[in-house]
Design an enzyme around this catalytic site. Structure first.
Site, PDB file in Angstrom:
ATOM      1  N   GLU A  98       0.832  -1.201   0.000  1.00  0.00           N
ATOM      2  CA  GLU A  98       0.000   0.000   0.000  1.00  0.00           C
ATOM      3  C   GLU A  98       0.871   1.257   0.000  1.00  0.00           C
ATOM      4  O   GLU A  98       1.974   1.270   0.544  1.00  0.00           O
ATOM      5  CB  GLU A  98      -0.919  -0.005   1.221  1.00  0.00           C
ATOM      6  CG  GLU A  98      -1.962  -1.102   1.107  1.00  0.00           C
ATOM      7  CD  GLU A  98      -2.914  -1.155   2.294  1.00  0.00           C
ATOM      8  OE1 GLU A  98      -4.114  -1.237   2.054  1.00  0.00           O
ATOM      9  OE2 GLU A  98      -2.456  -1.115   3.442  1.00  0.00           O
ATOM     10  N   CYS A 111       3.795   8.487   1.128  1.00  0.00           N
ATOM     11  CA  CYS A 111       4.341   7.560   2.118  1.00  0.00           C
ATOM     12  C   CYS A 111       4.515   6.214   1.428  1.00  0.00           C
ATOM     13  O   CYS A 111       3.528   5.575   1.049  1.00  0.00           O
ATOM     14  CB  CYS A 111       3.340   7.483   3.277  1.00  0.00           C
ATOM     15  SG  CYS A 111       3.804   6.351   4.575  1.00  0.00           S
ATOM     16  N   CYS A 118       6.510  -6.688   7.300  1.00  0.00           N
ATOM     17  CA  CYS A 118       7.648  -6.129   8.034  1.00  0.00           C
ATOM     18  C   CYS A 118       8.100  -7.138   9.078  1.00  0.00           C
ATOM     19  O   CYS A 118       7.271  -7.833   9.676  1.00  0.00           O
ATOM     20  CB  CYS A 118       7.243  -4.825   8.728  1.00  0.00           C
ATOM     21  SG  CYS A 118       8.637  -3.994   9.555  1.00  0.00           S
ATOM     22  N   CYS A 122       6.925  -4.492  15.763  1.00  0.00           N
ATOM     23  CA  CYS A 122       6.493  -3.493  16.750  1.00  0.00           C
ATOM     24  C   CYS A 122       5.056  -3.835  17.155  1.00  0.00           C
ATOM     25  O   CYS A 122       4.211  -4.093  16.285  1.00  0.00           O
ATOM     26  CB  CYS A 122       6.582  -2.091  16.159  1.00  0.00           C
ATOM     27  SG  CYS A 122       8.251  -1.693  15.632  1.00  0.00           S
ATOM     28  N   CYS A 125       1.853  -2.161  15.447  1.00  0.00           N
ATOM     29  CA  CYS A 125       1.844  -1.858  14.017  1.00  0.00           C
ATOM     30  C   CYS A 125       1.201  -2.959  13.186  1.00  0.00           C
ATOM     31  O   CYS A 125       1.522  -4.140  13.343  1.00  0.00           O
ATOM     32  CB  CYS A 125       3.275  -1.623  13.538  1.00  0.00           C
ATOM     33  SG  CYS A 125       3.371  -1.250  11.789  1.00  0.00           S
ATOM     34  N   GLY A 167       7.111  -1.862   6.140  1.00  0.00           N
ATOM     35  CA  GLY A 167       8.493  -2.340   6.051  1.00  0.00           C
ATOM     36  C   GLY A 167       9.502  -1.468   6.753  1.00  0.00           C
ATOM     37  O   GLY A 167       9.202  -0.364   7.198  1.00  0.00           O
ATOM     38  N   GLU A 168      10.705  -2.022   6.861  1.00  0.00           N
ATOM     39  CA  GLU A 168      11.821  -1.309   7.484  1.00  0.00           C
ATOM     40  C   GLU A 168      12.785  -0.932   6.354  1.00  0.00           C
ATOM     41  O   GLU A 168      13.511  -1.797   5.832  1.00  0.00           O
ATOM     42  CB  GLU A 168      12.485  -2.230   8.528  1.00  0.00           C
ATOM     43  CG  GLU A 168      13.831  -1.778   9.053  1.00  0.00           C
ATOM     44  CD  GLU A 168      13.854  -0.345   9.591  1.00  0.00           C
ATOM     45  OE1 GLU A 168      12.974   0.024  10.391  1.00  0.00           O
ATOM     46  OE2 GLU A 168      14.764   0.405   9.207  1.00  0.00           O
ATOM     47  N   SER A 199      12.542   6.563   7.715  1.00  0.00           N
ATOM     48  CA  SER A 199      12.218   6.232   9.108  1.00  0.00           C
ATOM     49  C   SER A 199      12.743   4.835   9.421  1.00  0.00           C
ATOM     50  O   SER A 199      12.551   3.905   8.648  1.00  0.00           O
ATOM     51  CB  SER A 199      10.702   6.277   9.282  1.00  0.00           C
ATOM     52  OG  SER A 199      10.354   5.996  10.611  1.00  0.00           O
ATOM     53  N   SER A 222      12.345   5.725  15.118  1.00  0.00           N
ATOM     54  CA  SER A 222      11.170   5.339  15.900  1.00  0.00           C
ATOM     55  C   SER A 222      11.634   4.922  17.292  1.00  0.00           C
ATOM     56  O   SER A 222      12.321   3.916  17.450  1.00  0.00           O
ATOM     57  CB  SER A 222      10.441   4.190  15.195  1.00  0.00           C
ATOM     58  OG  SER A 222       9.866   4.663  14.000  1.00  0.00           O
ATOM     59  N   LEU A 223      11.247   5.687  18.289  1.00  0.00           N
ATOM     60  CA  LEU A 223      11.788   5.497  19.644  1.00  0.00           C
ATOM     61  C   LEU A 223      10.799   4.737  20.541  1.00  0.00           C
ATOM     62  O   LEU A 223      11.136   3.706  21.113  1.00  0.00           O
ATOM     63  CB  LEU A 223      12.108   6.878  20.225  1.00  0.00           C
ATOM     64  CG  LEU A 223      12.786   6.955  21.580  1.00  0.00           C
ATOM     65  CD1 LEU A 223      14.144   6.274  21.560  1.00  0.00           C
ATOM     66  CD2 LEU A 223      12.944   8.424  22.006  1.00  0.00           C
ATOM     67  N   HIS A 224       9.620   5.277  20.707  1.00  0.00           N
ATOM     68  CA  HIS A 224       8.492   4.605  21.366  1.00  0.00           C
ATOM     69  C   HIS A 224       8.623   4.315  22.856  1.00  0.00           C
ATOM     70  O   HIS A 224       7.759   3.642  23.427  1.00  0.00           O
ATOM     71  CB  HIS A 224       8.113   3.293  20.659  1.00  0.00           C
ATOM     72  CG  HIS A 224       7.925   3.411  19.179  1.00  0.00           C
ATOM     73  ND1 HIS A 224       7.279   4.480  18.588  1.00  0.00           N
ATOM     74  CD2 HIS A 224       8.308   2.590  18.159  1.00  0.00           C
ATOM     75  CE1 HIS A 224       7.273   4.297  17.287  1.00  0.00           C
ATOM     76  NE2 HIS A 224       7.895   3.173  16.993  1.00  0.00           N
ATOM     77  N   CYS A 341      -1.523   6.487   9.741  1.00  0.00           N
ATOM     78  CA  CYS A 341      -0.215   5.979  10.086  1.00  0.00           C
ATOM     79  C   CYS A 341      -0.314   4.618  10.776  1.00  0.00           C
ATOM     80  O   CYS A 341      -1.034   4.453  11.756  1.00  0.00           O
ATOM     81  CB  CYS A 341       0.420   6.983  11.032  1.00  0.00           C
ATOM     82  SG  CYS A 341       2.125   6.657  11.288  1.00  0.00           S
TER      83      CYS A 341
HETATM   84  N1  SAH Z   1      10.003   0.550  10.017  1.00  0.00           N
HETATM   85  C1  SAH Z   1      10.130   1.969  10.022  1.00  0.00           C
HETATM   86  C2  SAH Z   1       9.183   2.683   9.088  1.00  0.00           C
HETATM   87  C3  SAH Z   1       7.729   2.289   9.065  1.00  0.00           C
HETATM   88  S1  SAH Z   1       6.706   2.758  10.410  1.00  0.00           S
HETATM   89  C4  SAH Z   1       9.999   2.498  11.441  1.00  0.00           C
HETATM   90  O1  SAH Z   1       9.667   1.739  12.327  1.00  0.00           O
HETATM   91  O2  SAH Z   1      10.293   3.657  11.656  1.00  0.00           O
HETATM   92  C5  SAH Z   1       6.660   4.464  10.457  1.00  0.00           C
HETATM   93  C6  SAH Z   1       5.936   5.008  11.669  1.00  0.00           C
HETATM   94  O3  SAH Z   1       4.578   4.539  11.705  1.00  0.00           O
HETATM   95  C7  SAH Z   1       6.536   4.552  13.011  1.00  0.00           C
HETATM   96  O4  SAH Z   1       7.213   5.564  13.645  1.00  0.00           O
HETATM   97  C8  SAH Z   1       5.347   4.196  13.843  1.00  0.00           C
HETATM   98  O5  SAH Z   1       5.325   4.970  14.992  1.00  0.00           O
HETATM   99  C9  SAH Z   1       4.139   4.564  13.028  1.00  0.00           C
HETATM  100  N2  SAH Z   1       3.073   3.618  13.307  1.00  0.00           N
HETATM  101  C10 SAH Z   1       3.013   2.331  12.951  1.00  0.00           C
HETATM  102  N3  SAH Z   1       1.861   1.776  13.415  1.00  0.00           N
HETATM  103  C11 SAH Z   1       1.174   2.739  14.056  1.00  0.00           C
HETATM  104  C12 SAH Z   1      -0.088   2.784  14.723  1.00  0.00           C
HETATM  105  N4  SAH Z   1      -0.885   1.705  14.815  1.00  0.00           N
HETATM  106  N5  SAH Z   1      -0.465   3.946  15.275  1.00  0.00           N
HETATM  107  C13 SAH Z   1       0.320   5.034  15.168  1.00  0.00           C
HETATM  108  N6  SAH Z   1       1.515   5.049  14.552  1.00  0.00           N
HETATM  109  C14 SAH Z   1       1.953   3.922  14.000  1.00  0.00           C
END
Ligand code: SAH
Length: 361
Positions: A98, A111, A118, A122, A125, A167-168, A199, A222-224, A341
């Protein structure tokens, strides 16, 4: 597609203009045609050779079979009430990815996805729900932008690219690198590298290489979580990368490129969104040249996590701002078409569909 005689190309989008010119020469076609074809493809948004009216019919027919323009095709296009567009693309082997276009003022940000699925897992996600199926080729990454442009108004142009789809991207470095070059090239999309963001969840050796190869591209990390315990709960697959490693990498990125990296922080209710987490994060990021992007969790059916409250998000942002940290709260766009997102997943994929239903019932 390699620029060697008689090789059947995967698609023209896999090649640079030089490579395609060379291939045309080896096939005995006039080389100036290569530039014309690239102009049709990249500037005039052509989708087929039949649209390239300044090429002879004979050449067009020869190229249809020997040099396909695309290796993928658009399966469905959805328009959100807020102007966001999402397309589902079908790849040559039946896999799907997508791509989303988000309008904001004059900006048109695309995007793009870098892998099918992926592997980073996470917990919040959707893209990682079914694991990583395969890498996307450079052509498949580039085609996402070419396809979605055809769904945009003709006077609109893509201004920004973010590698934040499925994906990463740093786990698919060589194809990421080639696609950045095509997005930027004068023969390609002509988008400045300063308008591109990659990212990563924290593949730091590759992030360093990206800063060397493309110092103008913005890095988003992406820190989280404010500490290793929480980060490892949210990003369980790479526990050897610590929060401190990510902060050091961000500092080095700024020193090397003079560009501020962004920390993305997906806010999950009852997990990483409390004031104490904000204070800990603010303490660790104080004085660092960076932006923080707070992304309130977008709910995904299969994933039982809580959304943060509005108050949680505002309080979190305020605590960071008190320490002089620049914070943005990500707006939710395209939610009515599941394009927000983190909502990109292989819903239309039959396997994904059945698994999804099984989880629900
Ligand atoms: N793999 C890379 C790029 C893809 S994700 C990475 O992890 O950075 C890009 C962004 O999407 C991440 O920062 C993540 O915070 C956000 N994301 C993914 N799933 C989400 C969700 N369910 N709600 C809000 N943000 C999300």
């Amino acid at each position: 597609m390699k620029p060697k005689s008689n090789d059947l190309p995967e698609s023209v989008t896999c090649l640079s203009l030089d490579q395609f010119t060379e291939w045309m020469k080896e096939m005995g076609h006039p080389t100036f045609r290569a530039k014309q074809i690239f102009e049709w493809l990249y500037q005039h948004r052509a989708g087929e050779y039949s649209e390239m009216t300044n090429l002879s019919i004979g050449l067009r027919e020869a190229l249809v079979s020997s040099a396909p323009l695309f290796s993928s095709k658009v399966n469905t296009t959805q328009h959100s009430s807020d102007g966001t567009i999402k397309i589902l693309i079908q790849l040559h082997d039946g896999e799907k990815v997508e791509t989303v276009m988000i309008p904001e003022g004059k900006r048109r940000t695309v995007c793009v996805s870098s892998q099918v699925g992926c592997g980073m897992g996470c917990v919040f996600c959707a893209s990682g729900l079914y694991g990583m199926k395969r890498q996307l080729s450079a052509g498949e990454i580039i085609e996402q932008v070419l396809h979605i442009r055809r769904a945009m108004e003709s006077e609109e142009r893509v201004s920004n690219i973010v590698f934040m789809g499925m994906g990463e991207p740093l786990a698919n470095y060589s194809n990421l690198d080639l696609s950045i070059r095509a997005f930027q090239a004068e023969w390609g999309c002509g988008i400045g590298k300063r308008h591109m963001t990659v990212s990563t969840v924290g593949l730091l050796t590759r992030a360093k290489k990206l800063a060397e190869d493309h110092p103008q591209v913005t890095l988003a990390i992406s820190l989280h979580g404010p500490n290793d315990k929480i980060r490892n709960q949210v990003v369980p697959t790479i526990p050897h990368i610590t929060v401190n490693d990510l902060i050091v990498a961000a500092r080095e990125f700024f020193e090397e490129t003079h560009r501020k990296p962004t920390f993305e922080y997906c806010m999950i209710g009852n997990l990483n969104s409390a004031k104490e987490h904000a204070r800990e994060l603010a303490f660790r990021l104080r004085g660092l040249e960076c932006y923080v992007n707070l992304i309130p969790l977008n709910p995904v059916d299969e994933i039982p996590l809580d959304e943060p409250t509005r108050d949680d998000v505002n309080a979190f942002a305020a605590i960071l701002r008190e320490q002089g940290i620049e914070v943005a709260i990500r707006k939710r766009r395209g939610a009515d078409i599941d394009a927000a997102c983190g909502q990109l997943k292989l819903k239309a994929d039959s396997q994904g569909f059945f698994e999804r239903d099984a989880v629900k019932s």
